[in-house]
Structures are given as structure tokens and as C-alpha cells.
Design a protein around this motif. Structure first.
Motif, mmCIF file in Angstrom:
data_model
loop_
_atom_site.group_PDB
_atom_site.id
_atom_site.type_symbol
_atom_site.label_atom_id
_atom_site.label_comp_id
_atom_site.label_asym_id
_atom_site.label_seq_id
_atom_site.Cartn_x
_atom_site.Cartn_y
_atom_site.Cartn_z
ATOM 1 N N LYS A 302 -66.257 -75.876 -9.459
ATOM 2 C CA LYS A 302 -64.797 -75.901 -9.649
ATOM 3 C C LYS A 302 -64.405 -74.975 -10.791
ATOM 4 C CE LYS A 302 -63.949 -80.549 -7.833
ATOM 5 N NZ LYS A 302 -63.510 -81.933 -8.167
ATOM 6 N N MET A 303 -65.221 -74.979 -11.858
ATOM 7 C CA MET A 303 -64.959 -74.073 -12.972
ATOM 8 C C MET A 303 -65.040 -72.620 -12.504
ATOM 9 S SD MET A 303 -67.072 -73.664 -16.573
ATOM 10 C CE MET A 303 -68.474 -72.864 -15.785
ATOM 11 N N ILE A 304 -66.044 -72.289 -11.666
ATOM 12 C CA ILE A 304 -66.176 -70.917 -11.158
ATOM 13 C C ILE A 304 -64.944 -70.551 -10.327
ATOM 14 C CG2 ILE A 304 -67.565 -69.399 -9.710
ATOM 15 C CD1 ILE A 304 -68.873 -70.164 -12.351
ATOM 16 N N ALA A 305 -64.487 -71.489 -9.495
ATOM 17 C CA ALA A 305 -63.293 -71.223 -8.674
ATOM 18 C C ALA A 305 -62.060 -71.006 -9.551
ATOM 19 C CB ALA A 305 -63.066 -72.384 -7.707
ATOM 20 N N GLU A 306 -61.920 -71.796 -10.616
ATOM 21 C CA GLU A 306 -60.788 -71.617 -11.525
ATOM 22 C C GLU A 306 -60.827 -70.242 -12.172
ATOM 23 O OE1 GLU A 306 -58.293 -74.301 -12.878
ATOM 24 O OE2 GLU A 306 -58.632 -74.393 -10.713
ATOM 25 N N VAL A 307 -62.023 -69.787 -12.589
ATOM 26 C CA VAL A 307 -62.130 -68.461 -13.210
ATOM 27 C C VAL A 307 -61.799 -67.370 -12.194
ATOM 28 C CG1 VAL A 307 -63.783 -66.842 -14.214
ATOM 29 C CG2 VAL A 307 -63.746 -69.200 -14.994
ATOM 30 N N ARG A 308 -62.259 -67.530 -10.942
ATOM 31 C CA ARG A 308 -61.923 -66.531 -9.923
ATOM 32 C C ARG A 308 -60.414 -66.406 -9.738
ATOM 33 N NH1 ARG A 308 -66.283 -68.600 -5.396
ATOM 34 N NH2 ARG A 308 -68.175 -67.756 -6.419
ATOM 35 N N ASN A 309 -59.711 -67.530 -9.906
ATOM 36 C CA ASN A 309 -58.251 -67.540 -9.788
ATOM 37 C C ASN A 309 -57.573 -67.233 -11.108
ATOM 38 O OD1 ASN A 309 -58.300 -68.216 -7.025
ATOM 39 N ND2 ASN A 309 -58.582 -70.395 -7.522
ATOM 40 N N SER A 310 -58.360 -66.720 -12.086
ATOM 41 C CA SER A 310 -57.824 -66.276 -13.383
ATOM 42 C C SER A 310 -57.200 -67.417 -14.163
ATOM 43 C CB SER A 310 -56.790 -65.149 -13.171
ATOM 44 O OG SER A 310 -56.480 -64.525 -14.391
ATOM 45 N N ARG A 311 -57.827 -68.581 -14.135
ATOM 46 C CA ARG A 311 -57.331 -69.725 -14.888
ATOM 47 C C ARG A 311 -58.416 -70.213 -15.850
ATOM 48 N NH1 ARG A 311 -54.826 -71.217 -9.783
ATOM 49 N NH2 ARG A 311 -56.654 -72.491 -9.266
ATOM 50 N N SER A 312 -57.957 -70.698 -17.003
ATOM 51 C CA SER A 312 -58.874 -71.269 -17.996
ATOM 52 C C SER A 312 -58.664 -72.778 -18.049
ATOM 53 C CB SER A 312 -58.640 -70.650 -19.381
ATOM 54 O OG SER A 312 -57.305 -70.884 -19.802
ATOM 55 N N GLY A 313 -59.574 -73.489 -18.741
ATOM 56 C CA GLY A 313 -59.458 -74.947 -18.814
ATOM 57 C C GLY A 313 -60.580 -75.540 -19.639
ATOM 58 N N VAL A 314 -60.584 -76.886 -19.660
ATOM 59 C CA VAL A 314 -61.587 -77.645 -20.402
ATOM 60 C C VAL A 314 -62.071 -78.783 -19.516
ATOM 61 C CG1 VAL A 314 -62.096 -79.026 -22.445
ATOM 62 C CG2 VAL A 314 -60.540 -77.076 -22.620
ATOM 63 N N VAL A 315 -63.375 -78.952 -19.442
ATOM 64 C CA VAL A 315 -63.967 -80.078 -18.714
ATOM 65 C C VAL A 315 -64.705 -80.942 -19.725
ATOM 66 C CG1 VAL A 315 -65.587 -80.781 -16.923
ATOM 67 C CG2 VAL A 315 -64.194 -78.730 -16.617
ATOM 68 N N TRP A 316 -64.395 -82.243 -19.757
ATOM 69 C CA TRP A 316 -65.026 -83.142 -20.728
ATOM 70 C C TRP A 316 -66.343 -83.669 -20.173
ATOM 71 C CZ3 TRP A 316 -63.548 -83.549 -25.678
ATOM 72 C CH2 TRP A 316 -62.312 -82.957 -26.004
ATOM 73 N N SER A 317 -66.988 -84.526 -20.923
ATOM 74 C CA SER A 317 -68.407 -84.830 -20.709
ATOM 75 C C SER A 317 -68.705 -85.459 -19.363
ATOM 76 C CB SER A 317 -68.921 -85.765 -21.810
ATOM 77 O OG SER A 317 -68.167 -86.961 -21.792
ATOM 78 N N GLU A 318 -67.721 -85.982 -18.659
ATOM 79 C CA GLU A 318 -68.035 -86.572 -17.362
ATOM 80 C C GLU A 318 -68.498 -85.503 -16.369
ATOM 81 O OE1 GLU A 318 -65.786 -89.312 -19.645
ATOM 82 O OE2 GLU A 318 -65.420 -87.204 -19.113
ATOM 83 N N GLY A 319 -68.080 -84.254 -16.592
ATOM 84 C CA GLY A 319 -68.536 -83.173 -15.748
ATOM 85 C C GLY A 319 -69.848 -82.614 -16.228
#
Length: 846
Positions: A302-319
Motif C-alpha cells: 500500500k505504501m508503494i502504491a501511495e508513492v506511485r500516486n505521488s502521495r506521502s504518509g505515515v504507517v504506525w506499528s500495526e503495519g
């Protein structure tokens, strides 16, 4: 007829009623006030923490987003700078010489580590390749183009679609290129780079083409490492190091490389820490250390897909299946890295950056909250206890007096009756009951002590003969004959045997430490027997037996004519032990001069005999032993620190006998069998009572004292059994009376005159050499001998070193013991009794 059944309250209800109904005033106040107040304070703290923890979480999330976006912008700026340098080269270079000069200028003025600059011709094979190695520029000749890996022509298809001024960028690639120079003939260099390419009008007349500029991928990694170092100083209560905190990944999901500790030397690209917790594919087509997690890690993709769509974010420890802290405050922040080929085109997603962090801010805040609540609760409880204590002090005074009286009974151990003055009827009744209990305890303890002493005495009186079935057996799978030099069972002995085997496999010097009589020389001999030097000499020298000059001569030898009495040459112990092992016992007694000589010999493996001008090489492994604390002697200045560390390459400690109680039975049985065979008393038996007495003794003299004790018991035994009364140890009246030599009129100590046949039998059974076997009965008869007397006994004179070796061998085998130090040292038997003086008698020859 009706039957009324009275139901009793539940057990919990009865306990509560007993506490409040029959409990003391202080107990009622404590139970009634303290728990509710503590509960209210805890609940208040919990609710308060719940409110501000959400704000802390939000602040951490925003800080993480800001940090990763700043990192992404720095990477984008680096890529843009490299693209700008390439455009500058394409704009200003007109010929190969100018191309090389511009590259040299960039290396001097820029912090970017460029590795390659190449011109790819469109119409011919007149390509140009410039490589950078250690700030020097090398041009590759056409005949060596095929040695460049990868072939730059593979980028031709991507470069043909470029318009003038547009720049293309590659992923991270591994390149190999030759460096042909006088300093580096036939040398190939390997680097991990990122290529930048652009259209170039012409550098060779009539020939257009493309320029390729390769930058070291380590520069990108350094950007991640620098940001990681700054993050560690910014993040409050951060856990982790610079390695693996940040990493770069491509749009295909490959983790390319991670940050490293900025203070460490330059290392290769890696993904060791970043792939922790994942399973997947290691090594891509272009980068062997790249890692691609399996599709089952949905949060990562999901993080890779977000980067492909030029979006940044934060995933906490559950991921990401990351290890969680106490409150799960672990996160991964991510952002895309964009690259613009020219000013008119839309930025494309080149890669992504991720920052993995675990902050303990929430945990610390919780702990601080707990600390505050704890202090408040503690203060409240203290105040309440003071008030409750003041209130109930007068009521509970008699009980406190009774408790103090019982405490005095506990401290003193006396079971006398307790008395409490000014006590009421209830206190007096309690006092009477306590006194009755104390009387019963006193009677019970007295009976128990009598029974215990009787049991111990009965064990010692046990006359049942010991057999091998009564001895502890080795663990299953353990060969008791694997190391016959080291006897015994238990963890201490097993550890010693393991250390000896490990030391034998190496060829480094060994320092053996241990108390007197713990078998340090046996450990050295075991190392020799199990080492590759087993077929070569094992030479043992006791440093405490020789003075300084004699010890130097014994160790290093001399040449003929080195001094007045040097009528012949002498090899010395180092030469005699060449190819084998030299064992130096009591190394702490060596003088500073001897220590200096030993240091040189161990450092250079060369020796120079006295009187010689030439050094000779030696192949000797040195094993030193001591019963002193060499580190303390180093602090006191009596032992060289450099020699101490030379000897202390491998350290082995021989355990004292008191720390291996399980081995006493085995050792006692072994030496009992040996002693009765020596004394020719085959029918003699060892009783369980005697064995039990030996197991209870502490053995300050260790195994040597045990051997002497058993030998003495066997030799002196008059019946068919050795009982506990025959085992004489320190503290026994019989031993004490015998161990003090009687005073003759001449002031010399008197020693026993053992049976000559028995002493001779002992000498031969201990595998003595011909000299030792011949002289030992005489030593026993006359009660002792000195080194000079030992030398003078023989018709053919022997050297002082040979005499000292024979006498020390007597001591090591437990047949003689040393009295005094230096040249006046006497060696006396272990059988003291009145009737024979220590020294030679009138008319006797020494």
C-alpha cells in the motif's frame, strides 16, 4: 416438624467482617480510607493521560511527515544538481579534451562523487569513456570497451527518445571498468552508480550522440545517513542507531539501500536492517543487495502504491509486522522522490524514501505520569498513616511492646519468656500463649540438634566398604577417558576440559591461574597432549625454584666460555622445547630482569644465549602458570604489564576442590586405589564414613592435600579398613599433634622414619627416574635434603638444574614438600614424627 437451617455467610464476607469487626483501629482506618483514595488518584491519572496522549500522537505524526518530506526534497535536489551538471557539460564541451577538463573541474568544485562521463556516438564507434578513480581521471581505450560492464549501449534506446536539454536518469546499477595505468595495471574497479543521460549535438566533427554521467550511489546513501543523524538528535527519546533508520526504494517495490552510521568508514550498499521482519526476494537484476518483500505484506505494498500516486504518509506499528514497544509507538513515514527531465515536462516518480523510527515519547510520558501519581499516592498514604498512627498509638502500645520483645528473641536466639509491662487482660493472655509456644520451640530445636548430630555421627561411623557402584557416573555420551589428565565430574571440570581442548587447537600462549594443588601443570600437559605439538618436547620449569641468574641460564642457555665455569655450552629450555611447549610455573616469582628477557622472547620468538652475539629463532608455545593475582601485581609494579598481556592470550582457571564437591568421591577413590597398590595393601577397603568425611572437608590444599591425606591414611592403616578416624585433616587433634615437629636439643625438627620397603615401593610406583628411585629411601630415612646435598650425592656430578628438576618433580608428585626459600630450601617427606631430625645425622652422607 419444621427444621430451621441457618446459612453461614460466604467465606469472603466472613473475612471482611472479621477485618472490620475484630480488627484493630489502625487496620480499620487503613482499609477504609487508603484503598478508595488510591483508586481515585489512579483513575484520575489514567483519564488525564488519555487526553494528552492523543495530542502527542498527532504531534509525532506531523513531525514524521515533515521529516520524510524534507529528506525527499534533499534527494530530489541532489538529482536535479546532477542533471544540471550534465546539461552544463553538454552545453560547454566541444571536444574530448574540453570534456575531460570539465569533468576535472566538477570533481574539484563539487561535493558530488562522479564516477563516469561517456560520449555515445550515434553514427560510429568513436565513443569516449572517462572513469574517475581516487580523484584521477582515466580514459578507456577503444580496445578495452568490451571490458566495461554494463555496456553503455544498452541505454541507447532510452536516450534516443530524449529531446535536446532533456535528461534521463537510471536506477542504481553496478558498474565495472578497467583502470590502466602504471600504478594500477590490469585493475578493475567496481562501483554502484546512478546514470544521467542527455542528447549532445556533437563532440566529434560530424557526429552527434549522447552524454552519460554516472554519480556514486553512495552520495544518495549519505543524504539518508545525514538525515538519520539529525533525526536522532531531534526525536525525543528515540531508540535505534543510524544504520537502517532510512531507506530508498523504487516504484517496483525494491528496497535499494539504507542509511548507515555516518561516523563509520565507507561501506557497501546494504538492506540488512530495512528488511528485518520481512520475507521476500534478495537481489535484483541490477543490485545484489536490493530486497523485495513478498506480496503478503499488504501494508508495505500500500505504501508503494501511495508513492506511485505521488502521495506521502505515515504507517504506525500495526503495519509492517514491526516489533512494538510497550505502547506500540513505532512508525514508518514515506514520501515520493520526483525527477523532472526538463523544465517543461511533468515530474516523474523516480523512487521513494522511508524513515523507520521508534520513539519512546509516549512511554516516557506514561512513566512520568505514573511517577507523579505514585508520588501523590505515596504522600497521601504517608499523611494518612501518620494520622492513623497518632490516633491508635496509645491503644496499640502494649502490642508494640510485645512485638519488640519477640523481635529481641529473634535477634538473640534465646527462647526465654517474654514480659510486657502494663498490659491488660488480653495482653497477658497473649503473653502466656506466646511463652508456651517459645518453650515448645526450644524443646523441639534441642531435640532436632541432637538428632542431627547423631545422624552425622552415624554417617561417619558407617563401615560399609565403598565400591565403584557407589561413585557418581559420567553423563551419558561423555567419555571419561577422553582426557585422563583431568579427573572429576561436574560443570567446573567439564568447562575446564572444554577450555583445554579449545586452547589445544590454537597455537597461542596460555596463562593458567589457580590455587596451589589444583593441577595447573596437569592442565598444561593436557594442552600439550591434545595439541599439534604433542609429538614434540614438553619442558617444565619452576621459576620459584631458581634465582635470577640460574633461571636466565636455565631458560636461554649459554655458549662455551660465557663465564668462568662455562666449560661447555648449554642449550637452554627454549631451545630444548623447540617445536613443543615450554611450561613456566610460578611465573609471578620471576625477577624484572627475567620478565624483560621473557617479554623479548615471546614478542619476537628469538633468543640470545649468554655470551652469544647471534639470535636464534625458536618455535615454542609458552604456557605460564601462577597462583597469584597477576593483575594486582601489575598494579603494585612488581610484574610487567606488557608481559602480562603477552601471556594472557588464552586464560584458563583451574577450579579449587571446594568448588567441585561432586569430584571428591571420584578423586578419593582413584588415589585410594593407587595408594593401596603402592603400599601393597590390596585387601584394604575405604569405608563410606571416611568418604563422607572427605566430602565435608573444604580442602584448602586442594587435590594435593587430598592425595597426601589418602596416602597417609593408607600407609598408616593397621586394619583392613580406612574409617573416618583414619582420615586426618587440618583441625583434627591427631593431625595437629603430628604436624608440629618436636624440638630436639639442637633446635632441628624431628621427622618420621617410614618403613623403607614401603617408601621404596612408593618411589618406584610413582614412575620416578633412576636417580629419584635410588635416592628417595635415603631422603626418607634422613628426613630431608637440600639441592646442594642432592648434587653432591652422585659420583658423577649433575647440574643444579637437573637436581632442581628432580626435587620439584618429587614435590609435584606429593612425595616431598618444600621448607624455606632460595638456596637454603629443604625438601622433606610428608611423614613427620619424633625420632629423626630434619637434616642429615652425624655420620650420614647427604
Amino acid at each position: 416438624m419444621l427444621q430451621i437451617i441457618k446459612r453461614s455467610p460466604p467465606a469472603e464476607g466472613r473475612k471482611l467482617r472479621d477485618i472490620f469487626g475484630a480488627g484493630s483501629l489502625q487496620a480499620k482506618l487503613r482499609i477504609g480510607l487508603i484503598p478508595p483514595i488510591v483508586l481515585v488518584l489512579i483513575l484520575t491519572g489514567y483519564i488525564t493521560f488519555g487526553y494528552y496522549s492523543s495530542f502527542i500522537h498527532e504531534a509525532l505524526d506531523r513531525t514524521a511527515r515533515l521529516q520524510v518530506n524534507v529528506l525527499a526534497q534533499d534527494v530530489e535536489a541532489f538529482l536535479a544538481a546532477c542533471a544540471g551538471d550534465l546539461r552544463f557539460i553538454a552545453k560547454t564541451a566541444r571536444d574530448p579534451a574540453t570534456l575531460r577538463k570539465i569533468l576535472a573541474s566538477l570533481l574539484e568544485t563539487s561535493d558530488i562523487n562522479y564516477r563516469e562521463l561517456a560520449f555515445i556516438s550515434q553514427k560510429s564507434t568513436e565513443h569516449l569513456f572517462f572513469f574517475v578513480h581516487e580523484k584521477n581521471i582515466y580514459q578507456t581505450a577503444p580496445e578495452h570497451f568490451e571490458q566495461i560492464v554494463p555496456d553503455s549501449l544498452i541505454f541507447y534506446e532510452q536516450l534516443t527518445h530524449l529531446s535536446p536539454g532533456q535528461v534521463w536518469v537510471s536506477s542504481v546499477l553496478k558498474i565495472e571498468y578497467p583502470v590502466f595505468s602504471a600504478e594500477h595495471p590490469n585493475q578493475k574497479m567496481v562501483s554502484w552508480v546512478v546514470y544521467f543521460g542527455t542528447h549532445f549535438a556533437e563532440i566529434v566533427p560530424g557526429q552527434g550522440g549522447y552524454l552519460l554521467l554516472a554519480v556514486d550511489a553512495g552520495d544518495l546513501r549519505n543524504i539518508l545517513s545525514a538525515h538519520r543523524a539529525q533525526a536522532l538528535s531531534i526525536w525525543p527519546y528515540s531508540q535505534g542507531a543510524g544504520k537502517g533508520g532510512s531507506y530508498l526504494f523504487d516504484p517496483e517495490g525494491w528496497i535499494l539501500f539504507e542509511s548507515e552510521d555516518i561516523g563509520l568508514p565507507r561501506v557497501e550498499l546494504g538492506t540488512d536492517m530495512s528488511r528485518a521482519g520481512y520475507t521476500g526476494t534478495l537481489g535484483s537484476e541490477n543490485l545484489a543487495t536490493a530486497f523485495k518483500p513478498d506480496p503478503e505484506f499488504e501494508d508495505y505494498w500500500k505504501m508503494i502504491a501511495e508513492v506511485r500516486n505521488s502521495r506521502s504518509g505515515v504507517v504506525w506499528s500495526e503495519g509492517f509486522r514491526a516489533q512494538r514497544g510497550i505502547f506500540g509507538q513505532r512508525f514508518i513515514a514515506y514520501a515520493p522522490v520526483r525527477f523532472r527531465g526538463d523544465k517543461l515536462s511533468k515530474p516523474a516518480i523516480y523512487a521513494g524514501v522511508a524513515v523507520s523510527e521508534r520513539t519512546r515519547l509516549m512511554e516516557i510520558a506514561m512513566f512520568k505520569q505514573v511517577d507523579v501519581i505514585f508520588i501523590i499516592i505515596l504522600g497521601t498514604v504517608v499523611v494518612l498513616l501518620i494520622l492513623i498512627g497518632l490516633l491508635g498509638r496509645t491503644i496499640t502500645r502494649p502490642i508494640r511492646h510485645l512485638v519488640a520483645a519477640l523481635d529481641r528473641v529473634r535477634q538473640t536466639g534465646t527462647m526465654g519468656p517474654v514480659e510486657v509491662p502494663n498490659g491488660g487482660r488480653e495482653i497477658r493472655a497473649l503473653q502466656a500463649g506466646i511463652n508456651a509456644v517459645l518453650a515448645d520451640i526450644q524443646q523441639h530445636n534441642a531435640s532436632k540438634q541432637i538428632a542431627e548430630k547423631e545422624r552425622e555421627a552415624s554417617v561417619l561411623r558407617d563401615r560399609t566398604p565403598v565400591t565403584e557402584a557407589d561413585l557418581p557416573q559420567p553423563a551419558i555420551g561423555r567419555d571419561k577417558d577422553a582426557m585422563p589428565e583431568i579427573m572429576g565430574f561436574g560443570t567446573k571440570i567439564e568447562k575446564l576440559q572444554q577450555e583445554i581442548i579449545k586452547a589445544a587447537r590454537a597455537d597461542a600462549d596460555v596463562l593458567i591461574i589457580g590455587e596451589t594443588g589444583t593441577g595447573k601443570q596437569l592442565a598444561a600437559e593436557a594442552i600439550h597432549r591434545h595439541s599439534r605439538r604433542a609429538g614434540n618436547p614438553f619442558v617444565a620449569i619452576n621459576c620459584g625454584e631458581l634465582d635470577e641468574n640460574l633461571l636466565l641460564d636455565t631458560l636461554f642457555g649459554h655458549v662455551k666460555g660465557a663465564f668462568t665455569e662455562a666449560k661447555t655450552g648449554r642449550k637452554g629450555a627454549f631451545v630444548e622445547a623447540d617445536g613443543g611447549i615450554l611450561f613456566l610455573d610460578e611465573i609471578q616469582t620471576a625477577s624484572p630482569r627475567v620478565q624483560q628477557a621473557l617479554l623479548r622472547a615471546t614478542a619476537h620468538r628469538k633468543i640470545k644465549p649468554l655470551g652469544s652475539d647471534r639470535e636464534s629463532d625458536i618455535d615454542v608455545r609458552l604456557i605460564a602458570a601462577t597462583n597469584a593475582d597477576l593483575s594486582r601485581l601489575v598494579e603494585q609494579g612488581s610484574f610487567r604489564q606488557d608481559l602480562y598481556f603477552r601471556l594472557k592470550v588464552i586464560t584458563i582457571a583451574t577450579p579449587p576442590l571446594r568448588e567441585q564437591q561432586e569430584s571428591i568421591s571420584i578423586l578419593a577413590w582413584h588415589y585410594f586405589l593407587k595408594a593401596k597398590a603402592i603400599a601393597q595393601k590390596e585387601k584394604l577397603a575405604l569405608t563410606k564414613g571416611a568418604l563422607e568425611k572427605m566430602k565435608r572437608y573444604r580442602w584448602p590444599g586442594n587435590v594435593r592435600e587430598l592425595i597426601n591425606c589418602i596416602t597417609r591414611a593408607v600407609v598408616m592403616a593397621e586394619g583392613q579398613q580406612i574409617g573416618a578416624e583414619d582420615i586426618l585433616v587440618e583441625g583434627d587433634e591427631t593431625l595437629s599433634g603430628q604436624s608440629r615437629p618436636a624440638d630436639s636439643g639442637s633446635g632441628q625438627a624431628k621427622y618420621a622414619e617410614p618403613i623403607e620397603a614401603g617408601s621404596a615401593s612408593i618411589a618406584f610406583s610413582y614412575e620416578l627416574n633412576a636417580r629419584q628411585a635410588k635416592i628417595y629411601p635415603l631422603i626418607v630415612r634422613q628426613g630431608g635434603i637440600t639441592r646442594s646435598e642432592y648434587q653432591a650425592f652422585w659420583e658423577n656430578p649433575i647440574s643444579s638444574r637437573t637436581a632442581l628438576y628432580d626435587l620439584q618433580n618429587f614435590v609435584d608428585k606429593g612425595l616431598l614438600r618444600k621448607l624455606g626459600q632460595g638456596p637454603s630450601t629443604r625438601y622433606v617427606p610428608y611423614f613427620p614424627v619424633s625420632g629423626r631430625s630434619e637434616g642429615p645425622q652425624n655420620g650420614d652422607e647427604p
